[in-house]
Design a protein around this motif. Sequence first.
Motif, PDB file in Angstrom:
ATOM      1  N   THR A  75       0.834  -1.196   0.000  1.00 17.73           N
ATOM      2  CA  THR A  75       0.000   0.000   0.000  1.00 17.73           C
ATOM      3  C   THR A  75       0.872   1.250   0.000  1.00 17.73           C
ATOM      4  N   ASN A  76       0.386   2.247  -0.675  1.00 10.43           N
ATOM      5  CA  ASN A  76       1.093   3.532  -0.646  1.00 10.43           C
ATOM      6  C   ASN A  76       0.519   4.453   0.427  1.00 10.43           C
ATOM      7  N   GLU A  77      -0.451   3.956   1.178  1.00 11.33           N
ATOM      8  CA  GLU A  77      -1.037   4.748   2.263  1.00 11.33           C
ATOM      9  C   GLU A  77      -1.043   3.907   3.548  1.00 11.33           C
ATOM     10  N   PRO A  78       0.139   3.582   4.043  1.00 10.79           N
ATOM     11  CA  PRO A  78       0.210   2.682   5.207  1.00 10.79           C
ATOM     12  C   PRO A  78      -0.464   3.262   6.451  1.00 10.79           C
ATOM     13  N   GLN A  79      -0.537   4.586   6.509  1.00 10.89           N
ATOM     14  CA  GLN A  79      -1.148   5.213   7.699  1.00 10.89           C
ATOM     15  C   GLN A  79      -2.605   4.803   7.877  1.00 10.89           C
ATOM     16  N   LYS A  80      -3.247   4.427   6.755  1.00 10.47           N
ATOM     17  CA  LYS A  80      -4.649   4.015   6.862  1.00 10.47           C
ATOM     18  C   LYS A  80      -4.801   2.624   7.477  1.00 10.47           C
ATOM     19  N   ASN A 102      -2.826   1.474  10.094  1.00 14.14           N
ATOM     20  CA  ASN A 102      -2.075   1.411  11.345  1.00 14.14           C
ATOM     21  C   ASN A 102      -2.679   0.439  12.350  1.00 14.14           C
ATOM     22  N   LYS A 152       3.930  -3.536   6.056  1.00 11.33           N
ATOM     23  CA  LYS A 152       3.361  -2.782   4.925  1.00 11.33           C
ATOM     24  C   LYS A 152       4.497  -2.206   4.085  1.00 11.33           C
TER      25      LYS A 152
END
Lengths: 204, 309
Positions: A53-58, A60, A66
């Motif tokens: 994923t390029n949005e690992p913060q989503k 957490n 990731k």
Amino acid sequence: MKNIKKPGGIILLGGKSKRMGTDKYLLPFFNLTLVERLIAELEKTVQEVILITNEPQKLNFLPHKKYPDHYAIPCALTGLHAGLKNSNYELNFVLACDLPLFDSRMIPYFVEQINESVSIAVPKTAKGFEPLCGLYSRNNLVEIEKMFVEENYAIHDLFDRIPAKVIMAEKIEAITHPYVFFNMNTPAEYEEAQKLYAALNKKS
Amino acid sequence: MLTVEERKWIEENDILDRYVFGRLTEEEAARFQFLLDRDPSFLEEMEFNTAIIAAIRQKGRLDMKQRLQEALKDESGMELHVSQHTSETRRTLPLILKIAAALIALVGGSVITYQLFFNKPVEVPLAEKEINVKSTPEQTDTPKEEKKQPIVPDQSKKVAAKKSTSKQKSEEKPMIAATPPENLMQKHNQKFRVESYMMPKPNEVKATLVNTDLKTEQETIILFKNPTDLVAVNIKETHSEDNGKLLWFFVLYDNQILNVYVDNSKYLALFKNAKLTASASSLHIETKDASYVVDLKSADKFRKAVIKP
């Protein structure tokens, strides 16, 4: 490489979910989010699941490793490349997040197809290949990187370059269930997927 | 009339033979077509010669039938080797010798060949045979990316307009498709489906077949050592200017045609539960839901399957 027979699991969480209007992998699917359901299903059969994923913060809330795409080209081949590159396993089952009814019982059959001369096993439905629900050897990374050098990003072309075992959907559906390749991209399909999932669970 | 130079060009480059098998380059095809259009007598002569070449090929096919029979009698496996006999003959003999040899063969009493090419219409005997495969709801397994598909289903079954009389004539040429051995045409009720397949090499298909009646599986290897034996033509439109190819073939197992495949080297289109009719110039595939015509002659027409009348 740690274990050649039991594969690793890679879930690709790319895609813009334009038609869905929201990240489909975060949609609730009964008691879990869709990504959690896919992880749980994969973990029945694979050794370790990693997320691309390029949005690992989503994500957490998930303990899994990731990794972002290595190349900034938005295509399935990029996700496949990132997954194989970061995997610790020789064989890897690669799964996209738009197959909510995925069933891991297919994986052992895929593993059986792999041998010295076959390093990819992909299903083929009446609509065509399902490259993001297949088993890939990490050895294919070299060829995939060559494709990036050639600016060829068509994942189907990989099967021309590396002999792939193509498994007809009928066979996989016989092992799992008839809706295993149900593709979810719209709110209507999301609704349908939940109904089907409920029906399948009731039946089982 | 053709000039000496033109005849020399045809003979030296094996144009006639390569024309029959769809192997002319675009440039050669254009020049050849120009000669055909310009000279009706040459067109007639060419048609006669192509019939002879097809007869030579048919002899190879009769040999192949024998080998198929032997292979199928062997219970240990289903390895079908398609011979290079015809193409070797074609490559090693000058055209005139080939014609002479074929004439001798024909005059010498090759009744079968004679009947095949002069007494019968363009359809191959197996063409009328229906494939006994357990069908899926969607009969045609074509690729996802429609813009790149070389095979386009014809739901409306409209007529494809023919552009010239020479093209019309070319479609009336004798067929060169393979025919199964007689014993393979016998009635047999077992049904099979392809469970998985791979193409490790361009001319090799490995398929796992399932006998749906007996619930048994069998690995089948079909080796097409010489793709021209099953009609192979070069195409450029499908995905590459360099290596586009169109192969069609059917998987023959026991006495059944299981599936018809059309392969352009990028995609393998699978036609289940289909009827197959082959002529020298085109391949007609009819499934339950749609009809397809794959033109085997001109690269210009390989963009997609043409709608069938």
